[in-house]
Design an enzyme around this catalytic site. Structure first.
Site, PDB file in Angstrom:
ATOM      1  N   GLU A  38     -17.471   5.505 -10.360  1.00  0.00           N
ATOM      2  CA  GLU A  38     -16.032   5.411 -10.106  1.00  0.00           C
ATOM      3  C   GLU A  38     -15.268   5.504 -11.432  1.00  0.00           C
ATOM      4  O   GLU A  38     -15.631   4.849 -12.409  1.00  0.00           O
ATOM      5  CB  GLU A  38     -15.731   4.085  -9.371  1.00  0.00           C
ATOM      6  CG  GLU A  38     -14.287   3.639  -9.342  1.00  0.00           C
ATOM      7  CD  GLU A  38     -13.337   4.606  -8.642  1.00  0.00           C
ATOM      8  OE1 GLU A  38     -13.640   5.082  -7.539  1.00  0.00           O
ATOM      9  OE2 GLU A  38     -12.265   4.879  -9.219  1.00  0.00           O
ATOM     10  N   HIS A  49     -12.386 -20.468  22.197  1.00  0.00           N
ATOM     11  CA  HIS A  49     -13.489 -21.048  21.432  1.00  0.00           C
ATOM     12  C   HIS A  49     -14.809 -20.772  22.127  1.00  0.00           C
ATOM     13  O   HIS A  49     -14.889 -20.940  23.345  1.00  0.00           O
ATOM     14  CB  HIS A  49     -13.311 -22.568  21.298  1.00  0.00           C
ATOM     15  CG  HIS A  49     -14.448 -23.214  20.567  1.00  0.00           C
ATOM     16  ND1 HIS A  49     -14.599 -23.118  19.198  1.00  0.00           N
ATOM     17  CD2 HIS A  49     -15.508 -23.935  21.027  1.00  0.00           C
ATOM     18  CE1 HIS A  49     -15.690 -23.770  18.833  1.00  0.00           C
ATOM     19  NE2 HIS A  49     -16.266 -24.274  19.921  1.00  0.00           N
TER      20      HIS A  49
HETATM   21  P1  NAI Z   1      -9.992   7.529  -1.835  1.00  0.00           P
HETATM   22  O1  NAI Z   1      -8.657   7.848  -2.363  1.00  0.00           O
HETATM   23  O2  NAI Z   1     -10.160   6.425  -0.873  1.00  0.00           O
HETATM   24  O3  NAI Z   1     -10.968   7.189  -3.047  1.00  0.00           O
HETATM   25  C1  NAI Z   1     -11.233   8.114  -4.072  1.00  0.00           C
HETATM   26  C2  NAI Z   1     -11.857   7.353  -5.229  1.00  0.00           C
HETATM   27  O4  NAI Z   1     -12.362   8.312  -6.146  1.00  0.00           O
HETATM   28  C3  NAI Z   1     -10.860   6.478  -5.979  1.00  0.00           C
HETATM   29  O5  NAI Z   1     -11.386   5.198  -6.163  1.00  0.00           O
HETATM   30  C4  NAI Z   1     -10.657   7.232  -7.294  1.00  0.00           C
HETATM   31  O6  NAI Z   1     -10.332   6.387  -8.368  1.00  0.00           O
HETATM   32  C5  NAI Z   1     -12.001   7.911  -7.465  1.00  0.00           C
HETATM   33  N1  NAI Z   1     -11.977   9.107  -8.302  1.00  0.00           N
HETATM   34  C6  NAI Z   1     -11.040  10.087  -8.317  1.00  0.00           C
HETATM   35  N2  NAI Z   1     -11.385  11.049  -9.197  1.00  0.00           N
HETATM   36  C7  NAI Z   1     -12.569  10.654  -9.747  1.00  0.00           C
HETATM   37  C8  NAI Z   1     -13.442  11.233 -10.715  1.00  0.00           C
HETATM   38  N3  NAI Z   1     -13.171  12.409 -11.293  1.00  0.00           N
HETATM   39  N4  NAI Z   1     -14.557  10.562 -11.037  1.00  0.00           N
HETATM   40  C9  NAI Z   1     -14.869   9.378 -10.449  1.00  0.00           C
HETATM   41  N5  NAI Z   1     -14.074   8.783  -9.530  1.00  0.00           N
HETATM   42  C10 NAI Z   1     -12.954   9.426  -9.177  1.00  0.00           C
HETATM   43  O7  NAI Z   1     -10.557   8.912  -1.264  1.00  0.00           O
HETATM   44  P2  NAI Z   1     -11.766   9.256  -0.304  1.00  0.00           P
HETATM   45  O8  NAI Z   1     -12.789   8.179  -0.300  1.00  0.00           O
HETATM   46  O9  NAI Z   1     -12.156  10.643  -0.666  1.00  0.00           O
HETATM   47  O10 NAI Z   1     -11.094   9.260   1.127  1.00  0.00           O
HETATM   48  C11 NAI Z   1      -9.949  10.074   1.364  1.00  0.00           C
HETATM   49  C12 NAI Z   1      -9.049   9.411   2.348  1.00  0.00           C
HETATM   50  O11 NAI Z   1      -9.598   9.500   3.655  1.00  0.00           O
HETATM   51  C13 NAI Z   1      -8.847   7.925   2.134  1.00  0.00           C
HETATM   52  O12 NAI Z   1      -7.871   7.653   1.155  1.00  0.00           O
HETATM   53  C14 NAI Z   1      -8.392   7.482   3.472  1.00  0.00           C
HETATM   54  O13 NAI Z   1      -7.011   7.702   3.586  1.00  0.00           O
HETATM   55  C15 NAI Z   1      -9.148   8.399   4.409  1.00  0.00           C
HETATM   56  N6  NAI Z   1     -10.273   7.669   4.979  1.00  0.00           N
HETATM   57  C16 NAI Z   1     -10.025   6.567   5.745  1.00  0.00           C
HETATM   58  C17 NAI Z   1     -11.047   5.831   6.270  1.00  0.00           C
HETATM   59  C18 NAI Z   1     -10.734   4.618   7.059  1.00  0.00           C
HETATM   60  O14 NAI Z   1      -9.583   4.436   7.421  1.00  0.00           O
HETATM   61  N7  NAI Z   1     -11.696   3.767   7.352  1.00  0.00           N
HETATM   62  C19 NAI Z   1     -12.449   6.211   6.072  1.00  0.00           C
HETATM   63  C20 NAI Z   1     -12.599   7.361   5.217  1.00  0.00           C
HETATM   64  C21 NAI Z   1     -11.546   8.055   4.719  1.00  0.00           C
END
Ligand code: NAI
Ligand code: FAD
Length: 470
Positions: free
Chosen positions: A209, A449
């Protein structure tokens, strides 16, 4: 030329719900979606149904069952001999869950008389002329257009997705055998959910990360608790890394990076999931042709999802705000109702977040760190699941519930949960916040409960330092 009151481009949760609501309101509605199933037939439901919410939750459940049988059934006196993973069956079950959801949406379109076009939609000479290309070819006229074209995974520069070795969410949901070493770049929602699935199935998972901390949008106390639990479960995580290069060889991927101390390191893995966020999908819409305004790649909209082009609206992942299916749906309903002359409202402050790890993480409203920044005076009540009788009976006592309310009025400002069934428990907090309820209101309501929901009541009572069970 066929003509409609509302034409929706994109059949994900934002789009299909907008089309259905428009049809319910007596408008002639059509929806265009280009997604195809393996047999070439329509695969309605967008990212959420095909390669997002639904298949990921199917695999989370299956892998959780495997982990329970392997590691926790014995605590209940249930001995399992010869436990085996049949990944093919597990992936096949996930595909059936997806197909049932695809078919369900097609049924809803028929039931509500939404006309469906299987193909790609784009603007013609104006905001009211839509061209359908691909499977079906049509030129249709629309009094209103709703763009709901969603988002695509962001690739790491120099490491395009091949869905064999470097996987987006789509590939991560369909790995044909459990990788011995699985690398994940990005400790966000997808990294944690998909990392959890494959760890439970036997992979050694390492997440890299970029940021120094974890789950920046969550309440800090919950994020710290989550970090402790995930590390204990065996998920390896490194923070503050800078990825330099990804090299694919015949059977492996090596990720060269600098760690937080600036030292050069290499992570060797058998597959790599890249989950570093998503980008809005505006490709091929001919947005520029009709003068549609974009802002940082997103379609620019006002608070009612209106774009700068008259009678063209946009909802869901392609516009500002959290990329969540239920947010897209709320906007889809609101746009359809606004087109029909109603005055709906989407309350962004009460959109819940859920991360479907084990334990689940869910929250709604403000975090402590947000309230500090905003200078709002607040009070906090917490209650651990270890003191909840139902959680003990379930054998799932990790985590806590946290209520934050206004120091003067006691109005609930945020509720944060890490623990069993957090995804279901959060609904009570959403209802309370929509009705502008106080922590005391929740504390005064009778909760069954023994139930996990009693932890909600006790945390609400704890705001006034009168939790009953701790
Ligand atoms: P995310 O925005 O949740 O997380 C991306 C992560 O990658 C961040 O922590 C960021 O700091 C890190 N990052 C960015 N560039 C990087 C790099 N070059 N090297 C290392 N780390 C880096 O995005 P993610 O997991 O791709 O999911 C996308 C979206 O899909 C989420 O923001 C969410 O809105 C949606 N989603 C929702 C879910 C849920 O509601 N349960 C489940 C999965 C996705
Ligand atoms: P999408 O669902 O992306 O749908 C857009 C549709 O439009 C697609 O079918 C696409 O093929 C089609 N399309 C695009 N352009 C055109 C065109 N020009 N013509 C015709 N069709 C077109 N959110 C949650 O709330 N809960 C979760 O548990 C959750 N889990 C997720 C897990 C993963 C792995 C991922 C990747 C995402 C997850 N999300 C989750 C996020 C959720 O999937 C999205 O927020 C949601 O799908 C957005 O809906 P949408 O309607 O805006 O777009």
């Amino acid at each position: 030329m066929k003509s409609f009151d509302v034409v929706v481009i994109g059949g994900g949760p934002g789009g299909y719900i907008a089309a259905i609501r428009a049809a319910q309101l007596g408008l002639a509605a059509a929806c265009i979606d280009e997604a195809k199933a393996a047999d070439g037939k329509p695969a309605l439901g967008g990212t959420c149904t095909n390669v997002g919410c639904i298949p990921s939750k199917a695999l989370l459940q299956s892998s959780e069952n495997f982990e329970q049988a392997g590691h926790h059934f014995a605590d209940h006196g249930v001995k399992v001999k010869g436990l085996e993973l049949d990944l093919k069956v597990m992936l096949g079950r996930k595909d059936k869950v997806v197909k049932a959801s695809n078919d369900g949406i097609a049924y809803l379109f028929r039931k509500n008389k939404v006309t469906f076009f299987h193909g790609r939609g784009s603007f013609g000479s104006s905001g009211s002329e839509i061209l359908v290309t691909g499977n079906e070819k049509e030129v249709i006229s629309a009094k209103n257009v709703v763009i709901a074209t969603g988002s695509n995974p962001r690739a790491l520069p120099g490491a395009d997705f091949d869905e064999k070795m470097i996987l987006s969410n789509a590939g991560a949901l369909a790995i044909p055998e459990v990788p011995k070493r699985l690398g994940v770049i990005g400790a966000g929602v997808i990294g944690l959910e998909m990392g959890s699935v494959w760890r439970r199935l036997g992979s050694e998972v390492t997440i890299l990360e970029a940021l120094p901390a974890f789950l920046g949008a969550a309440d800090e106390q919950i994020a710290k608790e989550a970090s402790k639990i995930f590390l204990k479960q065996g998920l390896k995580m490194e923070f503050g890394v800078v990825i330099a290069k990804v090299v694919i060889s015949k059977n492996a991927v090596s990720v060269q990076y600098k760690n937080s101390a600036g030292e050069a390191k290499t992570l060797e893995c058998d597959r790599l999931i890249v989950s570093i966020g998503r980008v809005a999908n505006t490709t091929g819409l001919n947005a520029e042709g009709i003068g549609l305004k974009l802002e940082r790649g997103l379609i620019a909209v006002d608070e009612n999802c209106r774009t700068n082009v008259p009678n063209v609206w946009a909802v869901g992942d392609v516009v500002r705000g959290p990329m969540l299916a239920h947010k897209a749906e709320e906007e889809g309903v609101a746009v359809a109702e606004r087109i029909a002359g109603q005055k709906p409202h989407v309350n962004f402050n009460t959109i819940p977040w859920v991360i479907y790890t084990s334990p689940e993480i869910a929250w709604v409203g403000k975090t402590e760190q947000q309230l500090k920044t905003e200078g709002v005076e607040y009070q906090v009540g917490t209650f651990p699941f270890s003191a909840n009788a139902r959680a003990r009976a379930l054998g799932d006592t990790t985590g806590l519930v946290k209520f934050i309310s206004n120091k003067t009025t006691d109005e609930i400002l945020g509720v944060h949960i890490i623990g069993p069934m957090a995804s279901e428990l959060i609904a009570e907090a959403v209802v309370a916040m929509e009705f502008r309820g106080s922590a005391e209101d929740i504390g005064m309501i009778c909760h069954a409960h023994p139930s996990l929901s009693e932890a909600m009541k006790d945390a609400a009572l704890a705001v006034d330092k009168r939790a009953l069970n701790i």
